[in-house]
Design an enzyme around this catalytic site. Sequence first.
Site, mmCIF file in Angstrom:
data_model
loop_
_atom_site.group_PDB
_atom_site.id
_atom_site.type_symbol
_atom_site.label_atom_id
_atom_site.label_comp_id
_atom_site.label_asym_id
_atom_site.label_seq_id
_atom_site.Cartn_x
_atom_site.Cartn_y
_atom_site.Cartn_z
ATOM 1 N N CYS A 1 15.266 91.851 -111.242
ATOM 2 C CA CYS A 1 14.068 90.989 -111.246
ATOM 3 C C CYS A 1 13.496 90.870 -112.652
ATOM 4 O O CYS A 1 12.791 89.916 -112.953
ATOM 5 C CB CYS A 1 13.026 91.551 -110.292
ATOM 6 S SG CYS A 1 12.656 93.275 -110.602
HETATM 7 P P1 NDP Z 1 14.699 88.893 -99.922
HETATM 8 O O1 NDP Z 1 13.293 88.481 -100.092
HETATM 9 O O2 NDP Z 1 15.649 87.935 -99.332
HETATM 10 O O3 NDP Z 1 14.786 90.202 -98.989
HETATM 11 C C1 NDP Z 1 14.105 91.394 -99.306
HETATM 12 C C2 NDP Z 1 13.858 92.181 -98.030
HETATM 13 O O4 NDP Z 1 12.970 91.422 -97.197
HETATM 14 C C3 NDP Z 1 15.101 92.446 -97.196
HETATM 15 O O5 NDP Z 1 14.991 93.725 -96.611
HETATM 16 C C4 NDP Z 1 15.015 91.354 -96.150
HETATM 17 O O6 NDP Z 1 15.637 91.664 -94.950
HETATM 18 C C5 NDP Z 1 13.531 91.285 -95.911
HETATM 19 N N1 NDP Z 1 13.106 90.014 -95.329
HETATM 20 C C6 NDP Z 1 13.614 88.778 -95.546
HETATM 21 N N2 NDP Z 1 12.906 87.868 -94.839
HETATM 22 C C7 NDP Z 1 11.951 88.542 -94.164
HETATM 23 C C8 NDP Z 1 10.916 88.177 -93.268
HETATM 24 N N3 NDP Z 1 10.706 86.896 -92.918
HETATM 25 N N4 NDP Z 1 10.125 89.152 -92.754
HETATM 26 C C9 NDP Z 1 10.310 90.445 -93.116
HETATM 27 N N5 NDP Z 1 11.274 90.856 -93.954
HETATM 28 C C10 NDP Z 1 12.084 89.919 -94.485
HETATM 29 O O7 NDP Z 1 15.191 89.401 -101.345
HETATM 30 P P2 NDP Z 1 16.638 89.917 -101.777
HETATM 31 O O8 NDP Z 1 17.022 91.094 -100.947
HETATM 32 O O9 NDP Z 1 17.574 88.762 -101.860
HETATM 33 O O10 NDP Z 1 16.344 90.482 -103.248
HETATM 34 C C11 NDP Z 1 16.340 89.690 -104.381
HETATM 35 C C12 NDP Z 1 14.922 89.314 -104.761
HETATM 36 O O11 NDP Z 1 14.159 90.482 -104.948
HETATM 37 C C13 NDP Z 1 14.851 88.575 -106.094
HETATM 38 O O12 NDP Z 1 13.945 87.495 -105.987
HETATM 39 C C14 NDP Z 1 14.304 89.616 -107.058
HETATM 40 O O13 NDP Z 1 13.619 89.071 -108.148
HETATM 41 C C15 NDP Z 1 13.427 90.399 -106.158
HETATM 42 N N6 NDP Z 1 13.196 91.739 -106.707
HETATM 43 C C16 NDP Z 1 11.972 92.016 -107.245
HETATM 44 C C17 NDP Z 1 11.739 93.242 -107.845
HETATM 45 C C18 NDP Z 1 10.399 93.579 -108.393
HETATM 46 O O14 NDP Z 1 10.098 94.759 -108.507
HETATM 47 N N7 NDP Z 1 9.567 92.624 -108.735
HETATM 48 C C19 NDP Z 1 12.806 94.257 -107.953
HETATM 49 C C20 NDP Z 1 14.032 93.860 -107.306
HETATM 50 C C21 NDP Z 1 14.216 92.646 -106.730
HETATM 51 P P3 NDP Z 1 17.049 91.026 -94.510
HETATM 52 O O15 NDP Z 1 17.950 92.151 -94.679
HETATM 53 O O16 NDP Z 1 16.868 90.617 -93.117
HETATM 54 O O17 NDP Z 1 17.310 89.864 -95.416
#
Ligand code: NDP
Length: 479
Positions: free
Chosen positions: A279
């Site tokens: 991120c």
């Molecule tokens: P997502 O937002 O797709 O998913 C993150 C988590 O949220 C997963 O466990 C996912 O579950 C869950 N999730 C997705 N949709 C929902 C919902 N509607 N309700 C509840 N939970 C939900 O992100 P990614 O996993 O693709 O990670 C990448 C993103 O994370 C990038 O945008 C990156 O920038 C950000 N990030 C930010 C950081 C920070 O500290 N600022 C650090 C690391 C990453 P499921 O398994 O079902 O998809």
Amino acid sequence: MLHGQNLIGGQWRNSATVAQTFNPSNISEVVGEYAQASVADAEEAVACARKAQPAWARQNIQIRSDILHKAADLLFARATALATLLAREEGKTLKEAVGEVVRAAHCFQFYAAEALRHPGQWHNSLREGHNVIVSHEPVGVVTAITPWNFPIAIAAWKAAAALAYGNTVVLKPSEFAPGCAIRLGEILMGAGLSPGCFNIVMGNGALLGPTLIHGADALSFTGSTPTGRALLKIAAESMTKTQLELGGKNPFIVLDDADIDVAVAAAAQGTWGQTGQRCTGSERIIVTRGIHDAFVEKLVKAVASFTPGPALDPATVIGPVATRPQFEKNLAAIAAARAEGAELAHGGTPAEGHNEGLFLTPALFLNTTNDMQLNRHETFGPIGAVIKVADLDEAIAVANDCELALSSGIATTSLRSAERYRRESKAGMVMVNTPTAGLEYHVPFGGRPPSGVGGRETGSAAADFFTESKTSYINHGVI
Ligand code: NDP
């Protein structure tokens, strides 16, 4: 293959359905098969966390600290095995994975000590014979929802901080990389944590989210900005305290007076390190006119050294893209950037000779402008874009002309320019002559809205989120 079960009230439980994960270095290899929690499982996990919370909050702080310390010791002892699982499931190189597991262990060590340093203040009162005590109490039950890119470090810094301050936890890891969460659960149980203090439910976030959020007192989420927005709305219905760490589109400025080798190394590591899946990665490289051509010449050579390969191969510099959907998204972003006129100077294609995995050659775009879609939206892949600007004024304007505000960086030998940028950057973190990516666990981490909402993670700053303060006025009667 790992058979992962949900951890509910101290018991490992199967479910009616399972989901598999695949090794992105070789997508025919199944890494794990994980029980998918139902809404009823999620309800039960929250109920178990709630039942366990009062006793954990009252627990002697030496015992609380010892358990967190023991978890750190176990993480250190199992670092190689855990890192191998992480590299197989998420695709980062073994070296990067060992670094992440060690970071998770350090977080537990840090919060083991924080449990003893519980924050609080004593004040003189404005009234005779009174004093004022500001104490901090656990929030209660914390739901932690985590992404796939740092599946053990992020779970660790949320869980360690929440537990240190007397909360209990329900963790919902990403469906793409839940293996390390299972191992973390085993470690916490092995360290002596009571049943119900740490629970794991795996499965579809959209299905389980509302139950996990409405049932908890606090939500600590890391993931994409669109998901964060959706969760904030859900949390608003139950007024659940919410902390969101979201996406970035981080700028790295290179000024004419920069040490060119320092600038190239920091830009390259920040952009393509860990396959660009951070991120805090530098997706926009903003370069002033005087150094532009010399810098670009060296950056083109540097990008070529970030050769993708299998995560467990010691010769590999960057691993594969972590998931099939992310791989497709990266290719689409590259095609769209070319269509809008960005000049592809290197990479951006599936790596030859690696048909078994999700390998993408690191992409470098030149002659881009900040208004291109490439520079407006997070790509979260090994994709960098150079934007040429006239001077520091324009560089700062371009860096800040972005919706997201997580991390930012500058390469310069001028203390005056560095300090000006440190003050004027709107990001939550500023790096001088060092990559935008890379954080330390003992200081606050996070972005400003909409990259971060609801208080910082890591360091002692985590206490702001994981505790509620209470102000007590005491009439002790002594003048
Ligand atoms: P997502 O937002 O797709 O998913 C993150 C988590 O949220 C997963 O466990 C996912 O579950 C869950 N999730 C997705 N949709 C929902 C919902 N509607 N309700 C509840 N939970 C939900 O992100 P990614 O996993 O693709 O990670 C990448 C993103 O994370 C990038 O945008 C990156 O920038 C950000 N990030 C930010 C950081 C920070 O500290 N600022 C650090 C690391 C990453 P499921 O398994 O079902 O998809």
